[in-house]
Each structure stands twice: as C-alpha cells, then as structure tokens.
Write a protein that holds these residues in place. Structure first.
Motif, PDB file in Angstrom:
ATOM      1  N   THR A  46       0.812  -1.221   0.000  1.00 43.99           N
ATOM      2  CA  THR A  46       0.000   0.000   0.000  1.00 43.99           C
ATOM      3  C   THR A  46       0.844   1.269   0.000  1.00 43.99           C
ATOM      4  O   THR A  46       0.310   2.362  -0.136  1.00 43.99           O
ATOM      5  N   ARG A  47       2.178   1.096   0.191  1.00 45.62           N
ATOM      6  CA  ARG A  47       3.054   2.268   0.287  1.00 45.62           C
ATOM      7  C   ARG A  47       2.571   3.245   1.343  1.00 45.62           C
ATOM      8  O   ARG A  47       2.514   4.462   1.138  1.00 45.62           O
TER       9      ARG A  47
ATOM     10  N   ARG B 263      -2.123   7.087  -4.164  1.00 50.49           N
ATOM     11  CA  ARG B 263      -0.737   6.631  -4.091  1.00 50.49           C
ATOM     12  C   ARG B 263       0.129   7.408  -5.070  1.00 50.49           C
ATOM     13  O   ARG B 263       1.219   7.869  -4.731  1.00 50.49           O
TER      14      ARG B 263
END
Lengths: 152, 152
Positions: free
Chosen positions: A61-62, B16
């Motif tokens: 998911t960073r 992201r």
DNA sequence: ATATATTAGTTGCGCCTGAAACTATATTTT
DNA sequence: AAAATATAGTTTCAGGCGCAACTAATATAT
C-alpha cells in the motif's frame, strides 16, 4: 516568460483529484463503519482471505509502517482482524480477517465499488480507457505496480 | 464473489500516485527554499503578477481556508508576498508577490517544471496524451476545472 | 561462539491539518 | 434604521501523520 499555471501542473492536479475523490470515499465508510483510510487499506488488503504481515501491507500500500501499525492495532481491538505470531520469525505476525472482519468487508465492498463505478460512469468509455492507460503508465514509470512477490 | 483488489481500485491508485509525486516535489522545494505545499500553492497562484484574495486562492486551489491563511501569514512574514486591505471590503486583502517573492519564484519555477518534465518524459507521447485526457475528463466530472471567474 | 548489523513492529514527539468557534465587516430582511 | 444573516479571514483545539528512537528477534561477519 511563459506564465506558470498551477491548475495545469500535473502534480497539483493529481493531488487535487486524489484529495477530492478520497475524501468522498473516506467519508462514506467513516460514517457507516467508523473506519479510516489506513484501516480501510488493511481490510481491503486482507479481503482476499490470505494472511499478510504488516511489512507486506506496508510494501503493497506504500503506507508508512507506523500508520499501518496503528491501523492494525485498532482493527484488532475491534476484533476485525487477528494476528498470529509467525512460527518461523517471532518478530512478525500473520494477519487475517476474522469472521466479523469478513462480514464487515462484505458490507463495505459494494459501497466502495459503487462509488468507483459512479465516478467512472461520468466518463465516456474512451475517456475511461485513456485514464486507465495514463495512470498505468505513470505507475510503471514510478515503479508503483503491484508486486505480488512482496506478499508474505 | 469477485476478489477485491485494492491495487486496482481507482481512488487508491490516484492517492498513491499523488502522494508519491507530491512528496518528491515538495522535498525538492522544501530543501532549497523552505516552502511547504500550501505556501507553494499561494506563490504559484500569485506568480502571474495579478492580485488575489485568500478566498479566491482557496477556491482555485481547493485548499482549506485555515491552511491558506497560515501559508499567507508565513509568506508575508518572510516578505515574499504583500497584503493590501481591499478598499471596498475591509475584511478582504489583495495579495501579491513582492519583488523578493518574484525573485524566489523565478528560481523555483524551473525546478518544478523540470520535475514535471522529467516525470512525463518517462511516458510515451501517446501515454502522456492518454493521461492528460483521462485527468481532464475526471476533473470535468468532478467540476474541478479552472474557473477564471473566481479570481479576485 | 560472539559481536555486529539488520529487520519486524511499536511508540514518543512535534508538526500539520481541518473543524468549529470567533472577530470584524458587509449585506439582506423587516 | 435596526436586526438578522452572511462573509473574509484568524485562531483554538483535537486528531492523525511521519520521523526517529526504541525493543525484540534474526541474520551476518569475524
């Protein structure tokens, strides 16, 4: 000197889009399920039924490891996920949804999928394809693609 | 039931991407100029030379008014922007870059434009066009397009 | 085997942010 | 014209976040 236009600047535009879209979505599941964004990411990651370590969720998911750690703790406290110490590495924990977690996710899923569908429905088919292509290309450029080998 | 994949989910992917891209950019100008993202947005908005009110910057950047208020205060303290009470409305202030602010922006601008260019250079021409088209379509769907009539 | 370095996950801390309350001014209603 | 409402911008406050330090366990080097 050419005029600089913030509203034409890619990082700003992406940021604004992401903020707008995330906010709507997060409000949706916060209101009904008292789940925040990191918690949602953990639930969604575990939704396949597999077990994941926190480390693997962080990579996938960073999201910062302290953020994931807190989300995991909150979800565990609510009995939505369970955490089993890895037999081969006592520092690590295999995380997975409990029955209650699966139940909650089954309610959550159509909500978020509808949100995405409604959003994309406002684009033409070819615009939707262009979006997917552009985003995919950026992800590839930034090496953000899914890396299955990171999972436990 | 089809498996839900967070990494294929548009809101997550946008978030992201935006986080990754913004972080790199913000680090760039934070290090050299000690400017944060809201401050950058104010500077960039004022870079054309026109005067803007805080309200107009809020509308144009979709940033919370308290955030803009603090950014304006910090930039004023550093002498990078000036704030003149609107003669027709004593609550409002016309903001604009000072000479020092313009000087700083002239140094900042090539930095951020290079960043954007380097990023887009990793995409093919047609991927770049797809990205622009997709993003534009989403902005239109969310009514995030530039609205020139909001200025001042 | 022992010492050193690395890694999984947690926690304390300061910072930033947004919500909401607030001040001062403008506008609208009655 | 007075009262009520709305608006521009500020400030207080609580919550969330990332950094960095930390603990416990594992891997590597000597």
């Amino acid at each position: 000197m050419a005029d600089f236009a913030l509203t034409h600047f890619l990082p700003f535009r992406l940021n604004r889009l992401a903020a707008e879209i995330s906010e709507g979505l997060a409000t949706l599941y916060a209101e009904r399920f008292d789940i925040d964004i990191p918690q949602w990411r953990v639930l969604a990651t575990l939704s396949s039924g597999e077990t994941w370590t926190a480390k693997a969720i962080v990579a996938s998911t960073r999201t910062h490891k302290s953020t994931i750690s807190r989300a995991v703790e909150a979800l565990s406290r609510r009995g939505l996920i369970e955490s089993i110490q890895a037999p081969d590495d006592k520092r690590a924990f295999h995380l997975r949804l409990t029955a209650a977690g699966r139940r909650l996710f089954r309610q959550l899923e159509p909500l978020v999928l509808d949100y995405e569908r409604d959003l994309l429905a406002r684009l033409s088919e070819s615009e939707g394809r262009a979006l997917a292509r552009g985003i995919g290309a950026l992800e590839k450029a930034l090496k953000l693609e899914e890396r299955r080998d990171e999972a436990v």
